[in-house]
Design a protein around this motif. Structure first.
Motif, PDB file in Angstrom:
ATOM      1  N   CYS A 198     -38.712 -33.859  32.561  1.00  0.00           N
ATOM      2  CA  CYS A 198     -37.680 -34.043  33.586  1.00  0.00           C
ATOM      3  C   CYS A 198     -38.247 -34.131  34.999  1.00  0.00           C
ATOM      4  CB  CYS A 198     -36.658 -32.915  33.500  1.00  0.00           C
ATOM      5  SG  CYS A 198     -35.750 -32.923  31.951  1.00  0.00           S
ATOM      6  N   VAL A 199     -39.344 -33.464  35.264  1.00  0.00           N
ATOM      7  CA  VAL A 199     -39.892 -33.446  36.619  1.00  0.00           C
ATOM      8  C   VAL A 199     -41.270 -34.101  36.667  1.00  0.00           C
ATOM      9  CG1 VAL A 199     -38.586 -31.427  37.355  1.00  0.00           C
ATOM     10  CG2 VAL A 199     -40.819 -31.108  36.314  1.00  0.00           C
ATOM     11  N   ALA A 200     -41.467 -35.084  35.818  1.00  0.00           N
ATOM     12  CA  ALA A 200     -42.774 -35.742  35.729  1.00  0.00           C
ATOM     13  C   ALA A 200     -43.158 -36.388  37.056  1.00  0.00           C
ATOM     14  CB  ALA A 200     -42.747 -36.781  34.614  1.00  0.00           C
ATOM     15  N   ARG A 201     -44.445 -36.472  37.282  1.00  0.00           N
ATOM     16  CA  ARG A 201     -45.007 -37.194  38.418  1.00  0.00           C
ATOM     17  C   ARG A 201     -46.340 -37.732  37.946  1.00  0.00           C
ATOM     18  NH1 ARG A 201     -49.000 -34.259  40.378  1.00  0.00           N
ATOM     19  NH2 ARG A 201     -49.040 -32.047  39.967  1.00  0.00           N
ATOM     20  N   THR A 202     -46.937 -38.576  38.756  1.00  0.00           N
ATOM     21  CA  THR A 202     -48.219 -39.139  38.365  1.00  0.00           C
ATOM     22  C   THR A 202     -49.182 -39.138  39.548  1.00  0.00           C
ATOM     23  OG1 THR A 202     -49.279 -40.981  37.213  1.00  0.00           O
ATOM     24  CG2 THR A 202     -47.551 -41.567  38.772  1.00  0.00           C
ATOM     25  N   PRO A 203     -50.389 -38.650  39.330  1.00  0.00           N
ATOM     26  CA  PRO A 203     -51.367 -38.649  40.424  1.00  0.00           C
ATOM     27  C   PRO A 203     -51.869 -40.065  40.688  1.00  0.00           C
ATOM     28  CG  PRO A 203     -52.380 -37.811  38.416  1.00  0.00           C
ATOM     29  CD  PRO A 203     -50.923 -38.032  38.115  1.00  0.00           C
ATOM     30  N   PRO A 204     -52.323 -40.323  41.899  1.00  0.00           N
ATOM     31  CA  PRO A 204     -52.844 -41.657  42.217  1.00  0.00           C
ATOM     32  C   PRO A 204     -54.148 -41.939  41.479  1.00  0.00           C
ATOM     33  CG  PRO A 204     -53.217 -40.152  44.046  1.00  0.00           C
ATOM     34  CD  PRO A 204     -52.403 -39.410  43.030  1.00  0.00           C
ATOM     35  N   ILE A 205     -54.448 -43.227  41.356  1.00  0.00           N
ATOM     36  CA  ILE A 205     -55.729 -43.678  40.822  1.00  0.00           C
ATOM     37  C   ILE A 205     -56.484 -44.257  42.014  1.00  0.00           C
ATOM     38  CG2 ILE A 205     -56.893 -45.277  39.257  1.00  0.00           C
ATOM     39  CD1 ILE A 205     -54.348 -45.212  37.521  1.00  0.00           C
ATOM     40  N   ASN A 206     -57.675 -43.810  42.224  1.00  0.00           N
ATOM     41  CA  ASN A 206     -58.421 -44.191  43.430  1.00  0.00           C
ATOM     42  C   ASN A 206     -59.334 -45.395  43.221  1.00  0.00           C
ATOM     43  OD1 ASN A 206     -57.282 -42.139  45.055  1.00  0.00           O
ATOM     44  ND2 ASN A 206     -58.601 -40.666  44.033  1.00  0.00           N
TER      45      ASN A 206
ATOM     46  N   ALA B 140     -50.167 -46.530  40.131  1.00  0.00           N
ATOM     47  CA  ALA B 140     -49.774 -45.250  39.537  1.00  0.00           C
ATOM     48  C   ALA B 140     -48.372 -44.979  40.053  1.00  0.00           C
ATOM     49  CB  ALA B 140     -50.729 -44.144  39.929  1.00  0.00           C
ATOM     50  N   SER B 141     -47.384 -45.278  39.216  1.00  0.00           N
ATOM     51  CA  SER B 141     -46.013 -45.273  39.696  1.00  0.00           C
ATOM     52  C   SER B 141     -45.066 -44.746  38.624  1.00  0.00           C
ATOM     53  CB  SER B 141     -45.638 -46.716  40.064  1.00  0.00           C
ATOM     54  OG  SER B 141     -44.309 -46.814  40.457  1.00  0.00           O
ATOM     55  N   LEU B 142     -44.109 -43.948  39.045  1.00  0.00           N
ATOM     56  CA  LEU B 142     -43.036 -43.461  38.182  1.00  0.00           C
ATOM     57  C   LEU B 142     -41.754 -44.061  38.731  1.00  0.00           C
ATOM     58  CD1 LEU B 142     -42.236 -41.552  35.852  1.00  0.00           C
ATOM     59  CD2 LEU B 142     -42.027 -39.741  37.555  1.00  0.00           C
ATOM     60  N   GLU B 143     -41.070 -44.870  37.922  1.00  0.00           N
ATOM     61  CA  GLU B 143     -39.950 -45.657  38.431  1.00  0.00           C
ATOM     62  C   GLU B 143     -38.730 -45.600  37.511  1.00  0.00           C
ATOM     63  OE1 GLU B 143     -41.322 -49.674  38.988  1.00  0.00           O
ATOM     64  OE2 GLU B 143     -43.170 -48.999  39.949  1.00  0.00           O
ATOM     65  N   LYS B 144     -37.569 -45.687  38.161  1.00  0.00           N
ATOM     66  CA  LYS B 144     -36.316 -45.794  37.424  1.00  0.00           C
ATOM     67  C   LYS B 144     -35.966 -47.277  37.303  1.00  0.00           C
ATOM     68  CE  LYS B 144     -32.943 -43.695  39.368  1.00  0.00           C
ATOM     69  NZ  LYS B 144     -31.745 -43.059  39.910  1.00  0.00           N
ATOM     70  N   VAL B 145     -35.624 -47.703  36.093  1.00  0.00           N
ATOM     71  CA  VAL B 145     -35.170 -49.074  35.853  1.00  0.00           C
ATOM     72  C   VAL B 145     -33.849 -49.008  35.096  1.00  0.00           C
ATOM     73  CG1 VAL B 145     -37.477 -50.115  35.855  1.00  0.00           C
ATOM     74  CG2 VAL B 145     -36.531 -49.262  33.716  1.00  0.00           C
ATOM     75  N   ASN B 146     -33.039 -50.019  35.279  1.00  0.00           N
ATOM     76  CA  ASN B 146     -31.773 -50.064  34.557  1.00  0.00           C
ATOM     77  C   ASN B 146     -31.923 -51.039  33.403  1.00  0.00           C
ATOM     78  OD1 ASN B 146     -28.874 -51.032  33.986  1.00  0.00           O
ATOM     79  ND2 ASN B 146     -28.616 -49.183  35.214  1.00  0.00           N
ATOM     80  N   LEU B 147     -31.782 -50.523  32.197  1.00  0.00           N
ATOM     81  CA  LEU B 147     -31.889 -51.327  30.985  1.00  0.00           C
ATOM     82  C   LEU B 147     -30.620 -51.149  30.174  1.00  0.00           C
ATOM     83  CD1 LEU B 147     -35.500 -50.202  29.972  1.00  0.00           C
ATOM     84  CD2 LEU B 147     -34.879 -52.269  31.236  1.00  0.00           C
ATOM     85  N   GLY B 148     -29.962 -52.233  29.858  1.00  0.00           N
ATOM     86  CA  GLY B 148     -28.731 -52.136  29.078  1.00  0.00           C
ATOM     87  C   GLY B 148     -27.655 -51.324  29.760  1.00  0.00           C
ATOM     88  N   GLY B 149     -27.645 -51.339  31.100  1.00  0.00           N
ATOM     89  CA  GLY B 149     -26.638 -50.603  31.857  1.00  0.00           C
ATOM     90  C   GLY B 149     -26.904 -49.117  31.990  1.00  0.00           C
ATOM     91  N   VAL B 150     -28.071 -48.659  31.570  1.00  0.00           N
ATOM     92  CA  VAL B 150     -28.412 -47.232  31.612  1.00  0.00           C
ATOM     93  C   VAL B 150     -29.717 -47.058  32.393  1.00  0.00           C
ATOM     94  CG1 VAL B 150     -29.135 -45.256  30.187  1.00  0.00           C
ATOM     95  CG2 VAL B 150     -27.238 -46.691  29.443  1.00  0.00           C
ATOM     96  N   ASP B 151     -29.742 -46.111  33.330  1.00  0.00           N
ATOM     97  CA  ASP B 151     -30.970 -45.809  34.058  1.00  0.00           C
ATOM     98  C   ASP B 151     -31.975 -45.164  33.108  1.00  0.00           C
ATOM     99  OD1 ASP B 151     -30.052 -46.803  36.466  1.00  0.00           O
ATOM    100  OD2 ASP B 151     -29.364 -44.851  37.191  1.00  0.00           O
ATOM    101  N   GLN B 152     -33.191 -45.725  33.104  1.00  0.00           N
ATOM    102  CA  GLN B 152     -34.269 -45.222  32.265  1.00  0.00           C
ATOM    103  C   GLN B 152     -35.540 -45.202  33.108  1.00  0.00           C
ATOM    104  OE1 GLN B 152     -34.183 -47.010  28.240  1.00  0.00           O
ATOM    105  NE2 GLN B 152     -32.199 -47.862  28.791  1.00  0.00           N
TER     106      GLN B 152
END
Length: 167
Positions: free
Chosen positions: A22-30, A36-48
């Motif tokens: 639930c509280v995931a994050r991702t460290p940068p890659i140097n 290095a990205s954590l993103e919300k996308v809408n697929l089939g009308g549902v945020d994922q």
């Protein structure tokens, strides 16, 4: 008493896993072209949620389909994904109802195979467009290996190759 301690330890582990999802994050890659990205996308009308990691955004895209259904593997990505990130832009997807994509707003009737295939196709198209790719690679673990088989059978034109693990 020993059974109770084992139960409590297992319960604690499950809670840690749920919280990490639930509280995931991702460290940068140097590296210069890294992502290095954590993103919300809408697929089939549902945020994922998707986690995108790679040392070079010019590398081919590898979409990882987790097991379950409902067993997200995003929190364990840093244990297993670093070598893949050197050769691919690795995309971990928390499918509807799993991990960061868990929501009470998801219609129960949408939790079906047809919808999971549709969500995966929509995500595939999004990734192809975003990373300027004609095709992507697909990897599935456990339930994700079955979902991956359905995807390459139905949409072979979208994938270079499919890798199934832990069927």
């Amino acid at each position: 008493m020993k059974k109770f301690r084992n139960f409590m330890a297992l319960t604690g582990l499950v809670l840690v896993f749920i919280l990490a999802s639930c509280v995931a994050r991702t460290p940068p890659i140097n590296t210069p072209n890294a992502i290095a990205s954590l993103e919300k996308v809408n697929l089939g009308g549902v945020d994922q949620w998707i986690l995108i990691r790679g040392t070079d955004i010019k590398n081919p895209v590898l979409l990882f389909l987790h097991g379950g259904p409902g067993s997200p593997e995003m929190p364990m990505e840093h244990y297993f994904g670093t070598e893949l990130e050197k050769h691919f832009v690795v995309v971990h997807w928390d499918q509807r109802g799993a991990g960061k994509s868990l929501s009470a707003k998801i219609p129960r009737e949408s939790m079906n195979i047809k919808q999971f295939i549709s969500d995966a196709r929509e995500l595939t198209q999004l990734l192809k467009k975003r990373f300027s790719g004609e095709k992507i690679y697909l990897m599935g673990h456990s339930w994700g290996s079955l979902l991956g088989v359905w995807m390459v059978q139905k949409y072979p034109e979208d994938y270079y190759a499919y890798i199934g693990i832990g069927q």
